[in-house]
Design a protein around this motif. Structure first.
Motif, PDB file in Angstrom:
ATOM      1  N   CYS A  32       0.858  -1.186   0.000  1.00  0.00           N
ATOM      2  CA  CYS A  32       0.000   0.000   0.000  1.00  0.00           C
ATOM      3  C   CYS A  32       0.895   1.236   0.000  1.00  0.00           C
ATOM      4  O   CYS A  32       2.066   1.174   0.363  1.00  0.00           O
ATOM      5  N   SER A  33       0.308   2.330  -0.395  1.00  0.00           N
ATOM      6  CA  SER A  33       1.047   3.589  -0.384  1.00  0.00           C
ATOM      7  C   SER A  33       1.036   4.160   1.032  1.00  0.00           C
ATOM      8  O   SER A  33       0.202   3.793   1.852  1.00  0.00           O
ATOM      9  N   PRO A  34       1.945   5.085   1.328  1.00  0.00           N
ATOM     10  CA  PRO A  34       1.961   5.702   2.657  1.00  0.00           C
ATOM     11  C   PRO A  34       0.626   6.368   2.969  1.00  0.00           C
ATOM     12  O   PRO A  34      -0.036   6.911   2.085  1.00  0.00           O
ATOM     13  N   GLY A  35       0.221   6.294   4.219  1.00  0.00           N
ATOM     14  CA  GLY A  35      -1.026   6.923   4.624  1.00  0.00           C
ATOM     15  C   GLY A  35      -1.570   6.293   5.888  1.00  0.00           C
ATOM     16  O   GLY A  35      -0.926   5.456   6.515  1.00  0.00           O
ATOM     17  N   LYS A  36      -2.796   6.684   6.244  1.00  0.00           N
ATOM     18  CA  LYS A  36      -3.474   6.138   7.414  1.00  0.00           C
ATOM     19  C   LYS A  36      -4.614   5.260   6.928  1.00  0.00           C
ATOM     20  O   LYS A  36      -5.380   5.661   6.051  1.00  0.00           O
ATOM     21  N   TYR A  37      -4.721   4.074   7.520  1.00  0.00           N
ATOM     22  CA  TYR A  37      -5.734   3.109   7.113  1.00  0.00           C
ATOM     23  C   TYR A  37      -6.417   2.529   8.342  1.00  0.00           C
ATOM     24  O   TYR A  37      -5.776   2.307   9.359  1.00  0.00           O
ATOM     25  N   PRO A  58      -4.425   0.795  18.094  1.00  0.00           N
ATOM     26  CA  PRO A  58      -5.706   0.097  18.224  1.00  0.00           C
ATOM     27  C   PRO A  58      -6.862   1.088  18.359  1.00  0.00           C
ATOM     28  O   PRO A  58      -6.693   2.173  18.913  1.00  0.00           O
ATOM     29  N   LYS A  59      -8.014   0.700  17.862  1.00  0.00           N
ATOM     30  CA  LYS A  59      -9.211   1.544  17.930  1.00  0.00           C
ATOM     31  C   LYS A  59      -9.478   1.949  19.371  1.00  0.00           C
ATOM     32  O   LYS A  59      -9.451   1.122  20.277  1.00  0.00           O
ATOM     33  N   GLY A  60      -9.682   3.237  19.580  1.00  0.00           N
ATOM     34  CA  GLY A  60      -9.986   3.745  20.899  1.00  0.00           C
ATOM     35  C   GLY A  60      -8.775   3.973  21.798  1.00  0.00           C
ATOM     36  O   GLY A  60      -8.913   4.384  22.930  1.00  0.00           O
ATOM     37  N   SER A  61      -7.576   3.714  21.281  1.00  0.00           N
ATOM     38  CA  SER A  61      -6.379   3.908  22.109  1.00  0.00           C
ATOM     39  C   SER A  61      -5.909   5.357  22.048  1.00  0.00           C
ATOM     40  O   SER A  61      -6.300   6.112  21.179  1.00  0.00           O
ATOM     41  N   SER A  62      -5.027   5.683  22.959  1.00  0.00           N
ATOM     42  CA  SER A  62      -4.449   7.033  22.960  1.00  0.00           C
ATOM     43  C   SER A  62      -3.365   7.103  21.886  1.00  0.00           C
ATOM     44  O   SER A  62      -2.914   6.087  21.374  1.00  0.00           O
ATOM     45  N   THR A  63      -2.945   8.306  21.570  1.00  0.00           N
ATOM     46  CA  THR A  63      -1.908   8.474  20.544  1.00  0.00           C
ATOM     47  C   THR A  63      -0.539   8.022  21.041  1.00  0.00           C
ATOM     48  O   THR A  63       0.399   7.952  20.262  1.00  0.00           O
ATOM     49  N   THR A  64      -0.429   7.714  22.327  1.00  0.00           N
ATOM     50  CA  THR A  64       0.857   7.235  22.846  1.00  0.00           C
ATOM     51  C   THR A  64       0.896   5.716  22.943  1.00  0.00           C
ATOM     52  O   THR A  64       1.938   5.152  23.234  1.00  0.00           O
ATOM     53  N   GLU A  65      -0.235   5.057  22.700  1.00  0.00           N
ATOM     54  CA  GLU A  65      -0.295   3.595  22.766  1.00  0.00           C
ATOM     55  C   GLU A  65      -0.269   3.031  21.348  1.00  0.00           C
ATOM     56  O   GLU A  65      -1.267   3.052  20.643  1.00  0.00           O
ATOM     57  N   TYR A  66       0.890   2.556  20.931  1.00  0.00           N
ATOM     58  CA  TYR A  66       1.020   2.000  19.584  1.00  0.00           C
ATOM     59  C   TYR A  66       2.149   0.976  19.555  1.00  0.00           C
ATOM     60  O   TYR A  66       2.947   0.877  20.469  1.00  0.00           O
ATOM     61  N   VAL A  67       2.182   0.224  18.467  1.00  0.00           N
ATOM     62  CA  VAL A  67       3.256  -0.734  18.215  1.00  0.00           C
ATOM     63  C   VAL A  67       3.845  -0.364  16.863  1.00  0.00           C
ATOM     64  O   VAL A  67       3.119  -0.123  15.908  1.00  0.00           O
ATOM     65  N   GLU A  68       5.162  -0.324  16.784  1.00  0.00           N
ATOM     66  CA  GLU A  68       5.835   0.026  15.533  1.00  0.00           C
ATOM     67  C   GLU A  68       6.712  -1.137  15.099  1.00  0.00           C
ATOM     68  O   GLU A  68       7.390  -1.750  15.923  1.00  0.00           O
TER      69      GLU A  68
END
Length: 78
Positions: A32-37, A58-68
């Motif tokens: 996929c091309s760069p972007g938000k999905y 994850p849906k409903g998470s804060s902007t600090t809760e992510y996995v990269e």
């Protein structure tokens, strides 16, 4: 393997023998091309990244809760 509170498992730079065992070369390729999905998984998904980088919120998470994860990582999304 590293696990996190989001239950996504990321194995950084898995061995060639593990990739062979999983038969990675026969897996279909997806891109996929760069972007938000917004993605929804109905079953566990295992992927191996060839290029790029992904940040999962994850849906409903804060902007600090992510996995990269990125190129060379084997990822299991529950």
């Amino acid at each position: 393997m590293a696990e996190n509170s989001l239950r996504i498992v990321v194995e950084r730079n898995p061995s060639d023998s593990k990739l062979s065992e999983l038969n990675i070369k026969c897996w279909p390729k997806w891109g996929c091309s760069p972007g938000k999905y917004q993605l929804k998984f109905d079953a566990e998904e295992t992927c191996y990244l060839l290029r790029g980088k992904v940040r999962v919120y994850p849906k409903g998470s804060s902007t600090t809760e992510y996995v990269e994860f990125g190129a060379g990582d084997l990822v299991i999304i529950p």
